[in-house]
Design an enzyme around this catalytic site. Sequence first.
Site: not given
Ligand code: URA
Length: 229
Positions: A100
């Site tokens: 993310d």
């Molecule tokens: N879990 C999440 O919530 N976000 C990420 O980017 C990777 C794993």
Amino acid sequence: MRLDRFLSNAKMGTRNEVKKFIRSGLVTVNGIVVKNEAFHVSEKDVVRLNGKTVAAHRKVYLTFNKPAGYVSDRVEDTASVYDLLDHPYVDELQVAGRLDKDVEGLIILSNDGNFIHRVISPKNHLQKEYLVWFEGDLTIEKIRLVENGLKTGTEEFKPAVVRPIQRGLLSLIITEGKYHQVKKMMALLDLKYSRIRRVRIGNLELGELKPGDFRELSQEEVESLFLNS
Ligand code: URA
């Protein structure tokens, strides 16, 4: 393969640019000037442009330390991990497991589709380890819940491993890559995260790589990624 295609695949220029190089006599094959762009070259041939040997197109595998604030896709007018990759193959690279925008840490990129599939396929159960800075109490009951597999009404997570590292910092090891998985697991445990960093995929650790930096993986590192999975 045609000589012009060989040169453009090897990132020596666009198809039109390399055609011009060929026609103007800048290209040799095994020491002989070749002005025909359709000339056939094979792996054994030594191709030189301006006297410099041209390395054939190859598969590349990168490890990258993603800073927070960058998306993992190519999105116009949005800061993306691809903006930070000063690499001749950047246009061909794909992320093997997105992070993310607000999540930092280890990302693997490659132009080898089969490899990317192996990294992200749930069948391979490749471990992903995250460090999470959080507020709240990580109790023994919560640790057990994670080990048994967290569940909501609509979603189930496979058994995972969570360990306190120090006050307000934990390590979470998962073998899936569900959408927002770490964030959802933290919410189910009633823990408020402030920072999430991926520090390991399979046998590959983030290590000393600085945020925004990348390096190519050796063939050995690529192969050992899947050991023990
Ligand atoms: N879990 C999440 O919530 N976000 C990420 O980017 C990777 C794993």
